[in-house]
Write a protein that holds these residues in place. Sequence first.
Motif, PDB file in Angstrom:
ATOM      1  N   CYS A 106      -1.794  -7.883   6.568  1.00  0.00           N
ATOM      2  CA  CYS A 106      -1.681  -8.020   8.013  1.00  0.00           C
ATOM      3  C   CYS A 106      -2.635  -9.126   8.464  1.00  0.00           C
ATOM      4  N   CYS A 165      -5.564  -1.545   5.336  1.00  0.00           N
ATOM      5  CA  CYS A 165      -6.081  -1.777   6.691  1.00  0.00           C
ATOM      6  C   CYS A 165      -5.827  -0.567   7.565  1.00  0.00           C
ATOM      7  N   LEU A 174       1.773 -14.786  10.171  1.00  0.00           N
ATOM      8  CA  LEU A 174       0.696 -13.834   9.867  1.00  0.00           C
ATOM      9  C   LEU A 174      -0.560 -14.581   9.405  1.00  0.00           C
ATOM     10  N   CYS A 211      -5.054  -0.568  10.550  1.00  0.00           N
ATOM     11  CA  CYS A 211      -4.047  -0.794  11.592  1.00  0.00           C
ATOM     12  C   CYS A 211      -2.724  -0.143  11.238  1.00  0.00           C
ATOM     13  N   GLU A 255      -0.527  -1.152   8.737  1.00  0.00           N
ATOM     14  CA  GLU A 255       0.399  -1.981   7.970  1.00  0.00           C
ATOM     15  C   GLU A 255       0.289  -1.641   6.489  1.00  0.00           C
ATOM     16  N   TRP A 256       1.441  -1.584   5.810  1.00  0.00           N
ATOM     17  CA  TRP A 256       1.428  -1.237   4.385  1.00  0.00           C
ATOM     18  C   TRP A 256       1.180  -2.461   3.518  1.00  0.00           C
ATOM     19  N   ASP A 257       1.404  -3.653   4.060  1.00  0.00           N
ATOM     20  CA  ASP A 257       1.185  -4.890   3.301  1.00  0.00           C
ATOM     21  C   ASP A 257       0.107  -5.697   4.023  1.00  0.00           C
TER      22      ASP A 257
END
Length: 454
Positions: free
Chosen positions: A148, A140, A43, A142, A144-146
Amino acid sequence: MMTEPEELTFEALPPSRGRGFARTWWGRAWLKALEDTVLDGTLLRRGRGHARAGAVGAVAVRPGRITARVLGADRTPYRTDVLVQQLDDADWDRLLDTIADRAGHIAALLDRDMPPELDEDAAAAGVALLPGIGDLHPECGCGEWDHCAHTAALSYHVARLLDADPFVLLLMRGRGEARLLTDLQERSSARASAVPAGAVGARPKPPGVRADEAYAAAGSLPPVPPPLGPVAEPGTPPVLTGGAEPAPGVDVAALEFLVADTAVRARRLLADALAPGHAGAPPPGELTVAEDAVRMAAAARPATPPAAGGGADDGGAAGAGAGAGAAAGGGAGARIAVRLARGSGRDRGAMERAVRAWRHGGAAGLAVLEDDWTPDAAALARATDQLAAAWEPGTRPRLRAAGARWTAVGTGAQLRYGRDGRWWPYRKEGTAWSPAGPPAPDPAAALAAVLEDG
C-alpha cells in the motif's frame, strides 16, 4: 557468539521534498526491488509523496523486518511493516568467507561503503546480497493485503537509511554489524593461525603486557577524555511489537511507555548530575509507589501543558515524562492511566485530581492534595501572620480554618498551607476540592487566582 536478537532504531527523518531517495548503487537496488514488485505507479507515487512529506516515524530495523508508524493522507497513524527475506546459515557462511577472502571488502564496509565487487563476489558464491522480486513482503494496519502507500513510503524512507549505512541491509538480511564483525574476526584469526611459521604473510604474535604494569606506566597512557556533556533529547525507544503475538497478559503499549519513561528519567538524572553544585546538593527524596503512579499517569496523558511555574520545586517532575507521553499515544495513554489509578487504589476522579496536583507542583503538590496535616504551633503562627499581612485592613475575605486549610466562605475557593510554607489554591468541583493552580508565597495572590477564574 551473539544469540540475542539485534535491532537498530532510527529517528524520523525530516521532509525531503525535491530530492531523490537513493544515491548509492545499493540504495537504488533496494528501490528497484520495491518498484519491480509493486507495478502500480499511482501507489508508488503516493508512497513517495508520504515519504517526502515526513509521514514516516521512527524506524525499527531487525533481522527480517522493518517497522514504523506511517501517517496516512488523513494523518491517521498505521503500524507498517516490510518483511525482508533473510539469508540462511549456509548463505551466511559463504558470504562471510567471501568477505574475509578480500581485506578490501572489510575495509569498505567499515567505511560505510559497499563496493559492487562485493555483490559480484557474493553472487559468484551463490548468495543474493540485495533483495529481489518477491523478497519484500508488506504488512500494514490499514488493512491492505498487498503493498500500500504506507509500506511503499516506508521502503522509500529506508533507502535513505541504506545510503548512510550498508550494515542496515545486512541486519535486515539476518545479522547486525556487531555479530558480523565478530564472525569475520574469528574467521580471520582462524586463517592466520593456520599459516605455518615462517611462511609468507605469517606474523609473530606480539608479547603480552600485564594490565597493572601498563597502568603503572602513567606517562605512557593517553589523558583521560573529558566527561560527556548533557544529552539534548532522551533516546528513541524501540518498537517492541513484532511479527509474533505478545504473551498472554503482556501489554505491549505499556511496555513501550515504560521504556520511553525510563529514557526520559535517565536523561534528567544525567542533566542533574552534570549541573553545577550537584556534588554538594542533597539527593532527591525517593518516590513512593503511589507517588510514582501519579508521576507516570501525568506522563502518560499529557493532554494539557503543565501550568506556568509548575514542577519547579520537583526538579522538573511535572514535565519530565513528555517523551513517554508522546510514545504512549492518546488511547494507549488513557488505558495506562486507568491501570495506574487502579493499581494505586484511586478511582478515576481521584487520579485526575492527583495528576493535576502533580503538574502544578510534583510530589509537594500531591502531598498538599492528599495529606490532611495539622500545622504545629510555630507553623500555624507563621501562616496566621502571612494571612494577616496579605490584605489591607477590612478587605480580607471571610476565611474558615480547618487544619492547614482556609476556605473562603460563600465561594468555591480554598487556600491550603503546604509544609513548604507556600499557599496552594483549590477550587470546589462537585463534591471534591481540586488543585486550581501553582503555589504562591502570598495567600492573597493564590486566592485571587481562584476567585478571578470563578
